[in-house]
Design a protein around this motif. Sequence first.
Motif, PDB file in Angstrom:
ATOM      1  N   GLY A 320       0.807  -1.093  -0.038  1.00 25.35           N
ATOM      2  CA  GLY A 320      -0.025  -0.119  -0.014  1.00 25.35           C
ATOM      3  C   GLY A 320       0.674   1.299   0.073  1.00 25.35           C
ATOM      4  N   ASP A 321       0.186   2.481   0.262  1.00 28.91           N
ATOM      5  CA  ASP A 321       0.959   3.649  -0.067  1.00 28.91           C
ATOM      6  C   ASP A 321       1.609   4.206   1.243  1.00 28.91           C
ATOM      7  N   LEU A 322       1.503   3.434   2.371  1.00 25.39           N
ATOM      8  CA  LEU A 322       2.274   3.814   3.551  1.00 25.39           C
ATOM      9  C   LEU A 322       3.253   2.711   3.977  1.00 25.39           C
ATOM     10  N   ALA A 323       3.622   1.715   3.050  1.00 22.40           N
ATOM     11  CA  ALA A 323       4.602   0.649   3.300  1.00 22.40           C
ATOM     12  C   ALA A 323       6.020   1.238   3.524  1.00 22.40           C
ATOM     13  N   GLY A 324       6.846   0.644   4.442  1.00 22.16           N
ATOM     14  CA  GLY A 324       8.087   1.051   4.512  1.00 22.16           C
ATOM     15  C   GLY A 324       9.089   0.219   3.595  1.00 22.16           C
ATOM     16  N   ASP A 521      -4.659 -17.718  -5.868  1.00 25.34           N
ATOM     17  CA  ASP A 521      -5.291 -18.155  -4.779  1.00 25.34           C
ATOM     18  C   ASP A 521      -5.181 -17.661  -3.358  1.00 25.34           C
ATOM     19  N   LEU A 522      -3.936 -17.086  -3.062  1.00 23.10           N
ATOM     20  CA  LEU A 522      -3.628 -16.328  -2.002  1.00 23.10           C
ATOM     21  C   LEU A 522      -3.119 -14.951  -2.190  1.00 23.10           C
ATOM     22  N   LEU A 523      -3.470 -13.859  -1.532  1.00 28.03           N
ATOM     23  CA  LEU A 523      -3.008 -12.474  -1.902  1.00 28.03           C
ATOM     24  C   LEU A 523      -2.604 -12.034  -0.398  1.00 28.03           C
ATOM     25  N   PHE A 524      -1.520 -11.362  -0.440  1.00 29.72           N
ATOM     26  CA  PHE A 524      -1.293 -10.549   0.698  1.00 29.72           C
ATOM     27  C   PHE A 524      -1.185  -9.020   0.468  1.00 29.72           C
ATOM     28  N   LEU A 525      -2.091  -8.221   1.356  1.00 30.13           N
ATOM     29  CA  LEU A 525      -2.208  -6.900   1.162  1.00 30.13           C
ATOM     30  C   LEU A 525      -1.620  -6.240   2.309  1.00 30.13           C
ATOM     31  N   LEU A 526      -0.393  -5.405   1.961  1.00 29.19           N
ATOM     32  CA  LEU A 526       0.474  -4.921   2.840  1.00 29.19           C
ATOM     33  C   LEU A 526       0.076  -3.421   2.985  1.00 29.19           C
ATOM     34  N   GLY A 527      -1.111  -3.068   3.750  1.00 31.58           N
ATOM     35  CA  GLY A 527      -1.725  -1.871   3.931  1.00 31.58           C
ATOM     36  C   GLY A 527      -2.268  -1.429   2.540  1.00 31.58           C
ATOM     37  N   ALA A 528      -2.614  -2.273   1.621  1.00 28.69           N
ATOM     38  CA  ALA A 528      -3.142  -1.851   0.403  1.00 28.69           C
ATOM     39  C   ALA A 528      -4.681  -1.581   0.269  1.00 28.69           C
ATOM     40  N   GLY A 549      -9.294  -2.293   2.785  1.00 29.20           N
ATOM     41  CA  GLY A 549      -8.957  -3.836   2.689  1.00 29.20           C
ATOM     42  C   GLY A 549      -9.240  -4.626   3.849  1.00 29.20           C
ATOM     43  N   ALA A 550      -9.142  -4.222   5.060  1.00 29.89           N
ATOM     44  CA  ALA A 550      -9.665  -5.088   6.119  1.00 29.89           C
ATOM     45  C   ALA A 550     -10.910  -5.688   6.024  1.00 29.89           C
ATOM     46  N   HIS A 551     -12.013  -4.779   5.308  1.00 28.32           N
ATOM     47  CA  HIS A 551     -13.277  -5.170   4.963  1.00 28.32           C
ATOM     48  C   HIS A 551     -13.325  -6.326   4.098  1.00 28.32           C
ATOM     49  N   ARG A 552     -12.491  -6.481   3.180  1.00 25.12           N
ATOM     50  CA  ARG A 552     -12.468  -7.606   2.206  1.00 25.12           C
ATOM     51  C   ARG A 552     -11.664  -8.769   2.666  1.00 25.12           C
ATOM     52  N   ALA A 553     -10.769  -8.652   3.733  1.00 26.37           N
ATOM     53  CA  ALA A 553      -9.891  -9.635   4.040  1.00 26.37           C
ATOM     54  C   ALA A 553     -10.548 -11.054   4.873  1.00 26.37           C
TER      55      ALA A 553
END
Length: 691
Positions: A320-324, A521-528, A549-553
């Motif tokens: 996502g936009d705020l990832a380090g 099959d598996l998608l990681f969203l890092l603050g996306a 992102g949390a609503h869909r997780a």
Amino acid sequence: MTKLIIDGKEVDVPPEYTLLQACEAAGAEIPRFCYHERLSIAGNCRMCLVEVKGGPKPVASCAWGVRDCRPGPKGEPPEISTRSPMVKKAREGVMEFLLINHPLDCPICDQGGECDLQDQAMGYGVDTSRYAENKRAVEDKYLGALVKTSMNRCIQCTRCVRFSAEVAGAPEMGAIGRGEDMEITTYLEHALTSELQGNLVDICPVGALTSKPYAFAARPWELGKTQSIDVMDGLGSAIRVDTRGREVMRILPRVNEAVNEEWISDKTRHIVDGLRTQRLDRPYIRENGRLRAATWTEAFAAIAAKAARSDGKRIGAIAGDLAGVEEMFALKELLAKFGSANLAVQGGDAFNARLGRGSYIFNPTIAGIEQADALLIIGSNPRKEAAVFNARIRKRWRTGQLKIGLIGAKAELTYDYDHLGAGTDTLSDLAAGKHSFSDVLKGAKNPIVLVGAGAAARHDGAAVLAAAAKLALNVGAVKDGWNGFAVLHETASRVGGLDIGFAAGPGALNGAQMTTFGTLDLLFLLGADEIKAPDGTFVVYIGTHGDRGAHRADVILPAAAYTEKSAIYVNTEGRVQMTGRAAFPPGEAREDWAIIRALSEALGKKLPYDSMAALRQAVFKAVPHLMRLDQIEAGTADHIKALAGKGGSLEKALFKPLIEDFYLTNPIARASATMAECSRLASGKILSAAE
């Protein structure tokens, strides 16, 4: 250079200096209220009086030029005194005048402890007043959601008026009335519209303008202060995070001449309440369509069960936009252990990091805009994508030495520009030399071709970038000593992600392909949070807020916000920066890299670092320039040529603005009640206090 004798000390200063600057160069301290080095000179307050030898009365040093000082009868250098009895008496008189009408309500004033008037009254005030008349009373004004007024305290220095007109480019403040009836106000008491209005509080030398969201929250001496970096846009403004206990109380700017000077945007300053609201503080698992609280062990087990049934090639990650940088690097390494290179930074599909760094950074540098004499903006609205940078463009434009052209949607940019067109046809015409503005670019000494987020986010974003690079080469914007090809990123994570190769490898899926039904099959969203994950994909969300992102997780892993971790970010010009940890994450939330490290062990793909120091060593080994903090690894002309050689077909569609609402661009901002109020004001639904 001009010779002066200041307090008996001989100094050489440029003739264009004011006496105030000359005195400060000689080490003398000059009190002031109206003078500010980034604003025009007003000469209102008279606090900066000094004595010029031979002069009949003290002079205002802020408005008196060095070249206006006359030499002595025998040609000796002019003599200035900043500490003579005449100067002391004059300053004490000015202070007495200033305090005639001042309410002296320091115990209940929000500016207490940080007030210029308070500090200077200690040096130049007296314990009694010769005036027995009633103090004047001024009604408080409504200025919007961010600036609180107490106009009885106003000393009419007009700093706020000059800042609004000169720096912010929104001349909404001014003085009405004359003499004792003079008042500072906005036009018809409407709310301020500038995205930089929070800076008015910083430059007000008294407590007349204070921060409305922070009102009566804390005193400055109660707060712990941490130097950090802003991540609300791609600029990387220098900030100071003030905390009390575990809570972030406010965010203030730090001076960084190379990036933000001393200004920050309102989103940077006022998302503080969003750091406390809607936070994820424990893991969650979706069961029967509903999320339930879980332990870390349960959450990891659910992910491990899904990963065990998945082909490594059908696992992907979007940052996502705020990832380090550190957490993106760790996640990339984890996916590599599954044999997957399906990686993307949100909105970064158009960029190809393998072409070289110069193809995706702001090569002329942010401060370099002050050397530019022609600027072409393609598919960007700098006012919404980087408000502080927009003020820097305005600063250069006000000198009369910068011609600006825009390809894209018309916008209110606080400076005049030529609207060349709204689509790719105009870009093609410019590249072919069929447009008059191409002559402006060719005739310029230091032209800049700026490509914005709106251009790069399109389906044909890569082709637009290639066309812009080709144009930059054709008009001579890339040459020895000057690289005028510039990409203005609107997010803090993208350049860092591209630097470490957090992008689709050869034959791998990019962001758009990963969000297509049936590819993963598996998608990681890092603050996306700005992407829509397809149905049928198992989504693991590592983030801070209960946002999209949390609503869909299917599994939520609670992470640390940017004020709660030390992380490396790379700004739009390629400058490596680091945030400082000012507070700690709430509840069971952990730092992102630590979550990924613990998850790797649960997945049977253990990553080889147990500390942030070890992780950073691995990052620095892979990408050495990331260890050089506050430095820029420059792009080269070859990178631009490689990008230009890519070509591609341009679609006929018009450029559309990427950011519709400046105040609600990320999960922290969307959780902030202050930003929601600003958004309502900006939409025109509320105009004044009466409404």
